[in-house]
Design a protein around this motif. Sequence first.
Motif, short mmCIF file in Angstrom:
data_model
loop_
_atom_site.label_atom_id
_atom_site.label_comp_id
_atom_site.label_asym_id
_atom_site.label_seq_id
_atom_site.Cartn_x
_atom_site.Cartn_y
_atom_site.Cartn_z
N UNK A 121 -7.30 1.66 -4.05
CA UNK A 121 -7.64 2.95 -3.41
C UNK A 121 -6.41 3.49 -2.66
N UNK A 122 -5.77 2.60 -1.87
CA UNK A 122 -4.63 3.03 -1.05
C UNK A 122 -3.48 3.52 -1.93
N UNK A 123 -3.19 2.79 -3.01
CA UNK A 123 -2.06 3.18 -3.87
C UNK A 123 -2.31 4.53 -4.54
N UNK A 124 -3.52 4.67 -5.12
CA UNK A 124 -3.82 5.92 -5.84
C UNK A 124 -3.79 7.10 -4.87
N UNK A 125 -4.39 6.93 -3.69
CA UNK A 125 -4.40 8.02 -2.70
C UNK A 125 -2.98 8.38 -2.27
N UNK A 126 -2.19 7.33 -2.00
CA UNK A 126 -0.81 7.53 -1.54
C UNK A 126 0.02 8.32 -2.56
N UNK A 127 -0.01 7.81 -3.80
CA UNK A 127 0.81 8.44 -4.84
C UNK A 127 0.34 9.87 -5.12
#
Lengths: 201, 421
Positions: A95-101
Amino acid sequence: MTSASCRRALHPIKATVVAIAIAVAVSMLSNIQFLLIILVSAIVLSMSVNLGALAGVAKAVTPLATIYTLFASIIQFVVLGFVDVSTILINILRIATVAMVSISLMSCINISKLLELSYRLSPSLGISLALSVKLLKSLPMQWVFIYKLYRNNLPCNSYLDRVETFVASVKAFLFIALYSSMQSVEAILTRSKILRLDRRR
Amino acid sequence: MGSILEVDDLFVWFGEKEILKGVSLSVGEGDVACVFGSTGSGKTTLLKVVTGVLQELYKGFRVEGDIKVCGLGPLEALRRGLVAYVPQDVYSFFIASTPREELAILGIGKCNCNFDLDRDISKLSDGQLYRFLLYSALASGAKLIAIDEPSSHIDWWSIEEVFEYVKGFAKRSGVAIIVVDHRVDLVKRYCNIFIEIGKNPFECSETPSLRGIDVSKTVISAENIHVVLNGEHILKGANISLGLGEAVAIVGRNGSGKTTLLNTLAGIIKPSSGKVTVYRGKKIFVVPQNPVYWFPSDTVEGVVRLFANRHRFRDCVEDVLEMFGLGNEMHKNVYSLSVGKARLLSLALAYISKADVIIVDEPTLGLDCMARESMLETFNHLIEDGKAILVATHDLDFAMKFPRVYMIDGGVVKQLNGNSN
């Protein structure tokens, strides 16, 4: 023009491809070490292009991750009889990676340029990509406002109240996102120049 | 002059409900047609049907009757770019992030806009967005331009100038313009064709003024507040206070910072400097201008019950809906409500919350004069119960119904004489 907090404007097609590739990679990987490496890389990448977006992502992801952890732990305990911490951690990293990118890269894309470039491949693809990027840019801010509005308009006297308020604001946000999408399609339908772009070319 | 829009005996149903009944109209080159009707009478549906948006995008509607735009069916006219539409809810109607980017996408060289074209679109006020959409629709090359509720968005100081421009544009360019608006008295001066649907909106008495009772306790006070958002200094040393039993209006031009001031007083935005004090334990309810549809359930009943349960509202919610003119809407989808009715639902939720302070951003949005009248009467009841009402509006005539009025100009807030003087 790109977002004011953006350090550099990105090539719209390259940035979109990078964002999609990272999202696909993290959804297919289940190894915590690899996911951690990708998340750290995503943070570095985000900081290099848009420092402002990083704080926004952190604010949006933290409550989401907390609620997810809470519900996932309860469901796992009821169904399996134990809590599988590694599965929860893997999903939070995803979740964090997809949101960040998505949020960092997309805020540094010039939509008119993206539309112009992707239109050459396919008009429908161009409009879909432009709309997706536009929604990605506007929805985080919308979410923050909706959450604050609900926290103000609904009483929050206990922890349960706070969870209920959060759930109500998430529901409202989903309805708003759907409504915004419909409005955007109306906008495209009635903006004759956009529909006629392909004919001019 | 040639005819651009011909509608003959138009009926529209949504499921079993009849929305439009036997509407006929004809609008030619250079004409400005005005459509009047009460809140929820189907005015926006009429615009969406003649522009083809409803038939192209929405399911569950049945349209019967003959519609011709430049001799073509509305869908064909839409696909050929012969129609443009300026909606009532403007916030989601953009593709780009900045006005300049939007103009580039639309292929429009310049815009008669009085704001920075490189500013983030999400940072523009409702009125600025509306003006931008209106000018881009006029420049789009469409032959039929449908404009939904301009006076609900454009400020009191500019609205006549904008209507003058629209009327002149129709004459010069030979386009047909169809305007939907609640401000019958204002709009009719600029129209040469009048179409009335639903109940007669002309039958309104003089709207009541708000009373103020003896202020018992200051519930919100702001001292020397400054707000800087994305490097822009929006509020410059604002001082304002609100007491229980008091009704206060904040008035100003589009983009003057009214919404920012309301959100700062409600605690949604933190001031960069200065102090906002809310009396301990006092509840504040905010009715936002954007989004209009901010509800957590898809039915009116679901929304009302959720708020009633959370606020421990023990009275009959049906009576509250009746009071706000929503008695027949209980089982409807909230997204099928008109903008005006969605605003009334928001006000009903504010009533259910039993909040000590009710803050409403642009309370007149989408409301006809009868709905405004009933809203002001409800405000008067709430004031008598010792509640405080704070509104922000771009309509100076409406603001002057309040006993205390603050004007915001260039980020500076100053007090005007309200109806009490």
